[in-house]
Write a protein that holds these residues in place. Structure first.
Motif, PDB file in Angstrom:
ATOM      1  N   LEU A  32       0.841  -1.192   0.000  1.00 62.11           N
ATOM      2  CA  LEU A  32       0.000   0.000   0.000  1.00 62.11           C
ATOM      3  C   LEU A  32       0.877   1.243   0.000  1.00 62.11           C
ATOM      4  O   LEU A  32       1.827   1.314   0.779  1.00 62.11           O
ATOM      5  N   GLU A  33       0.557   2.157  -0.884  1.00 64.41           N
ATOM      6  CA  GLU A  33       1.203   3.465  -0.935  1.00 64.41           C
ATOM      7  C   GLU A  33       0.282   4.428  -0.205  1.00 64.41           C
ATOM      8  O   GLU A  33      -0.772   4.761  -0.719  1.00 64.41           O
ATOM      9  N   VAL A  34       0.638   4.802   1.022  1.00 61.99           N
ATOM     10  CA  VAL A  34      -0.246   5.591   1.882  1.00 61.99           C
ATOM     11  C   VAL A  34       0.301   7.002   2.009  1.00 61.99           C
ATOM     12  O   VAL A  34       1.494   7.191   2.252  1.00 61.99           O
ATOM     13  N   ASN A  35      -0.597   7.969   1.827  1.00 61.79           N
ATOM     14  CA  ASN A  35      -0.170   9.385   1.890  1.00 61.79           C
ATOM     15  C   ASN A  35      -1.173  10.190   2.709  1.00 61.79           C
ATOM     16  O   ASN A  35      -2.384  10.081   2.497  1.00 61.79           O
ATOM     17  N   ASN A  36      -0.639  11.002   3.658  1.00 58.41           N
ATOM     18  CA  ASN A  36      -1.555  11.793   4.503  1.00 58.41           C
ATOM     19  C   ASN A  36      -1.340  13.291   4.324  1.00 58.41           C
ATOM     20  O   ASN A  36      -1.689  14.079   5.198  1.00 58.41           O
ATOM     21  N   THR A  37      -0.776  13.685   3.179  1.00 59.54           N
ATOM     22  CA  THR A  37      -0.554  15.123   2.956  1.00 59.54           C
ATOM     23  C   THR A  37      -1.885  15.847   2.806  1.00 59.54           C
ATOM     24  O   THR A  37      -2.759  15.411   2.053  1.00 59.54           O
ATOM     25  N   ARG A  38      -2.047  16.951   3.524  1.00 57.23           N
ATOM     26  CA  ARG A  38      -3.270  17.724   3.444  1.00 57.23           C
ATOM     27  C   ARG A  38      -3.317  18.450   2.102  1.00 57.23           C
ATOM     28  O   ARG A  38      -2.289  18.933   1.624  1.00 57.23           O
ATOM     29  N   THR A  39      -4.511  18.530   1.501  1.00 56.37           N
ATOM     30  CA  THR A  39      -4.654  19.282   0.244  1.00 56.37           C
ATOM     31  C   THR A  39      -5.942  20.088   0.287  1.00 56.37           C
ATOM     32  O   THR A  39      -6.888  19.740   1.007  1.00 56.37           O
ATOM     33  N   VAL A  40      -5.991  21.133  -0.517  1.00 49.50           N
ATOM     34  CA  VAL A  40      -7.139  22.061  -0.515  1.00 49.50           C
ATOM     35  C   VAL A  40      -8.416  21.342  -0.903  1.00 49.50           C
ATOM     36  O   VAL A  40      -9.493  21.630  -0.396  1.00 49.50           O
ATOM     37  N   ASP A  41      -8.306  20.344  -1.787  1.00 47.37           N
ATOM     38  CA  ASP A  41      -9.520  19.685  -2.326  1.00 47.37           C
ATOM     39  C   ASP A  41      -9.905  18.447  -1.525  1.00 47.37           C
ATOM     40  O   ASP A  41     -10.727  17.653  -1.968  1.00 47.37           O
ATOM     41  N   ALA A  42      -9.282  18.241  -0.339  1.00 50.53           N
ATOM     42  CA  ALA A  42      -9.553  17.022   0.446  1.00 50.53           C
ATOM     43  C   ALA A  42     -10.683  17.268   1.443  1.00 50.53           C
ATOM     44  O   ALA A  42     -11.148  18.384   1.642  1.00 50.53           O
ATOM     45  N   ILE A  43     -11.089  16.169   2.100  1.00 49.72           N
ATOM     46  CA  ILE A  43     -12.145  16.197   3.141  1.00 49.72           C
ATOM     47  C   ILE A  43     -11.599  15.497   4.383  1.00 49.72           C
ATOM     48  O   ILE A  43     -11.578  14.263   4.433  1.00 49.72           O
ATOM     49  N   PRO A  44     -11.051  16.161   5.387  1.00 47.89           N
ATOM     50  CA  PRO A  44     -10.964  17.596   5.595  1.00 47.89           C
ATOM     51  C   PRO A  44      -9.859  18.196   4.743  1.00 47.89           C
ATOM     52  O   PRO A  44      -9.097  17.472   4.113  1.00 47.89           O
ATOM     53  N   ALA A  45      -9.775  19.541   4.764  1.00 47.32           N
ATOM     54  CA  ALA A  45      -8.858  20.221   3.846  1.00 47.32           C
ATOM     55  C   ALA A  45      -7.547  20.568   4.553  1.00 47.32           C
ATOM     56  O   ALA A  45      -6.953  19.693   5.181  1.00 47.32           O
ATOM     57  N   MET A  46      -7.134  21.828   4.501  1.00 45.12           N
ATOM     58  CA  MET A  46      -5.764  22.153   4.894  1.00 45.12           C
ATOM     59  C   MET A  46      -5.569  22.299   6.392  1.00 45.12           C
ATOM     60  O   MET A  46      -4.449  22.147   6.879  1.00 45.12           O
ATOM     61  N   SER A  47      -6.641  22.625   7.143  1.00 43.31           N
ATOM     62  CA  SER A  47      -6.426  22.886   8.568  1.00 43.31           C
ATOM     63  C   SER A  47      -7.604  22.352   9.370  1.00 43.31           C
ATOM     64  O   SER A  47      -8.756  22.640   9.067  1.00 43.31           O
TER      65      SER A  47
END
Ligand code: GCU
Length: 604
Positions: free
Chosen positions: A165-180
């Motif tokens: 599995l390639e797992v990534n937890n970087t926050r992005t503007v278009d994610a749910i939740p987003a940047m903060s």
């Protein structure tokens, strides 16, 4: 409109092209009630700081086969992480890590599954991932809090199979939740991983629940994995002498409304669950299901025909003593036992769907549940792809928990600002919920209540409340907002005509800090206790108040709390410290909930 059409078309083509490779598939209902092999345990990992692993094809896990070959990676004898579990709390070096971690392990094809269909099931992977089996990408998923699965029936080798599995937890503007967001950004394979086996033609889905209003009719829908008509399916509930035979239609779907007598309805006071079996000619799934009526009439919420006051509490999916994400039955016992001691009859599972151990144990212990996906403050509401992603997440949540009678509220937003794109987004969220389950109450939490100097009342103007069954408000009087009038004079005029829940209130306190009861910045238990007394006083003046939910049961970790003398990186609004010590405010809430419970019992 055209743009949306092409977007849907693109998504359809992408999903179709890869044979579902790019999209996880429909979830099997009640995966824990199936035959499965656990793939939990120690996995080898590679921390891929610069995202090079895909280029290097580490998921092939190749080994040199002659003197001239070499590979710049190896899973073997490298770092190890436990699955399930976040990586932040397992390795100090990963406490703040945002990026990619590769997980890899071998597993054997189980014996005696020749005639079965096999699925890899992931309870949750935070935040996004790609799944590779024996060097081939077979699935991807976005969303750190909902399950997904992928069929591997024809993809397993006889001997060893390598799962990466390639797992990534970087926050992005278009994610749910987003940047903060005000909780720790835990990354990793944070819930169970299983290899599930089911018969060729199996029970893919079922939904069994009491009528929304009547206590003598149970509705059942069963869907087989094949669109075959005239297949026999049975619903068995021995204690109710139910042995109903249904027949599938051309889509493989069978439905029935089953009359029942002397059914003991589930409630927090009496959390009765029945043994239920769903049987087809090749498959059988056993389940424990509770039956209750839940609906809104005017400003009241009716449970089993009686108005109920929601003595709620929130908690994050975190074990503070371990500073890590909760994932097990043991974790669920710790969190829920403290809620039970407080006197709660409801949990607002903040701010995302929590693991199934917590949901199922909450039902057994007698808690109504509010579940939500993390549409938390600043979401990219204008972005169609974000809306579709959120729709998939909320559908996965509803699909997983729709048979849990404790589930009472689907939450579709937390503290979102009023705007047309936000309204369209939330209408779509409600649509995705109702498509699967039209019976639960739809709620959203707002932080838009203001004190109107003209009317001298607390007001809120937001038309989106029209699509809600229940309106919820987060209001931190005495903390983020000072009192414009004394608490006993604070009159509310919010969402009249609908039930209102105060879904968050409270303030910070460091356990053991005493004195300075009038000083907000003291972080003293005494200030927090007085704040609670003041808010409970105000609640008496909210005519349509039907529930309260203090924020929050336990202190929790947050990347935007910078008080070194309060232990740093902790949100200290807990009624209980991160070491399990009850603050003064805990006792105030405990007393209040005892009183509210007696009032409910006397009204029933
Ligand atoms: C908000 C938000 C919570 C947050 C809380 C706080 O209401 O919903 O997620 O933790 O405020 O500021 O403590």
């Amino acid at each position: 409109m055209k743009q949306r059409f092409y977007l849907y078309l693109l998504l359809f083509v992408l999903c179709g092209m890869g044979g579902g490779r790019l999209c996880a598939q429909e979830l099997l209902t009640n995966v824990y009630g199936r035959h499965y092999v656990s793939l939990n345990g120690e996995w080898n990992v590679i921390v891929d700081l610069y995202g090079q692993g895909r280029r290097m094809q580490v998921y092939k896990n190749r080994k040199p086969t002659d003197n001239k070959q070499f590979y710049e990676y190896s899973f073997d004898r490298g770092l190890i992480l436990n699955v399930p579990g976040d990586w932040n709390s397992q390795m100090p070096e990963l406490k703040y890590y945002e990026g990619t971690v590769w997980y890899g392990r071998y597993f054997q094809r189980p014996a005696n599954v020749e005639d079965e269909r096999l699925y890899l099931y992931f309870g949750a992977v935070s935040y996004r991932c790609k799944v590779y089996l024996n060097g081939e990408e077979i699935a991807s998923h976005e969303g750190g809090f909902t399950p997904f699965q992928v069929e591997v029936t024809d993809k397993l080798a006889e001997g060893d199979n390598f799962l990466a599995l390639e797992v990534n937890n970087t926050r992005t503007v278009d994610a749910i939740p987003a940047m903060s967001f005000d909780w720790w950004n835990y990354g990793g394979i944070t819930r169970d991983v299983m290899l599930v086996s089911v018969p060729q033609v199996h029970i893919a889905d079922y939904f069994v629940q009491l009528d929304k209003y009547r206590k003598d009719v149970i509705h059942a829908t069963v869907t087989l994995s094949e669109a075959k008509a005239h297949q026999t399916v049975q619903i068995l509930i021995p204690e109710l002498k139910v042995r109903t035979t249904l027949e599938t239609d051309m889509n493989g779907v069978a439905q029935a409304s089953i009359p029942v007598k002397k059914l003991q309805r589930w409630s927090p006071e009496m959390p009765k669950l029945y043994d239920v079996s769903v049987v087809s000619d090749q498959d059988r799934v056993d389940e424990k299901i509770g039956f209750r009526n839940l609906y809104v009439k005017g400003e009241n919420i009716y449970l089993n025909g009686h108005p109920v006051f929601l003595r709620s509490i929130s908690f994050h999916e975190e074990i503070p003593q371990r500073s890590g994400r909760a994932f097990s039955e043991t974790d669920a016992v710790m969190l829920l036992s403290e809620a039970k001691a407080l006197g709660a009859n409801m949990i607002r599972l903040a701010h995302y769907p929590q693991n199934e151990y917590t949901v199922r144990l909450a039902e057994k212990m007698g808690f109504l549940l509010w579940e939500e996906i993390p549409i938390w403050q600043g979401i990219d509401f204008k972005n169609d792809a974000t809306r579709l992603k959120a729709g998939n997440m909320i559908a996965e949540m509803v699909q997983r928990d729709k048979n849990r009678c404790a589930l009472s509220f689907w939450g579709i937003a937390n503290e979102t600002a009023t705007s047309e794109p936000r309204n369209e987004f939330l209408k779509y969220m409600k649509k995705r919920c109702v498509e699967i389950d039209s019976t639960r109450l739809i709620v959203a939490a707002f932080d838009l209540v203001f004190f109107d100097r003209q009317t001298q009342k607390f007001e809120m103007n937001d038309t989106i409340t029209n699509i809600l069954d229940v309106v919820a408000v987060n209001k931190y009087m005495g903390w983020y907002h000072d009192w414009p009038v004394s608490p006993d004079k604070a009159i509310w005029n919010v969402a009249s005509g609908k039930p209102l829940i105060i879904s968050e209130f409270g303030g910070e306190a460091l356990y053991g800090k005493h004195g300075e009861a009038e000083k907000k910045s003291s972080w003293s238990e005494d200030y927090q206790a007085q704040l609670y007394k003041d808010n409970l006083k105000m609640f008496e003046n909210i005519p349509n108040l039907r529930g309260t939910s203090p924020w929050i049961l336990f202190d929790f970790r947050s990347p935007f709390r910078f008080h070194p003398n309060q232990g740093g990186e902790w949100n200290r609004k807990g009624l209980v410290s991160d070491q399990g010590q009850r603050k003064k405010a805990w006792y105030i809430m405990n007393e209040y909930y005892k009183q509210k419970r007696l009032e409910d019992l006397s009204n029933n």
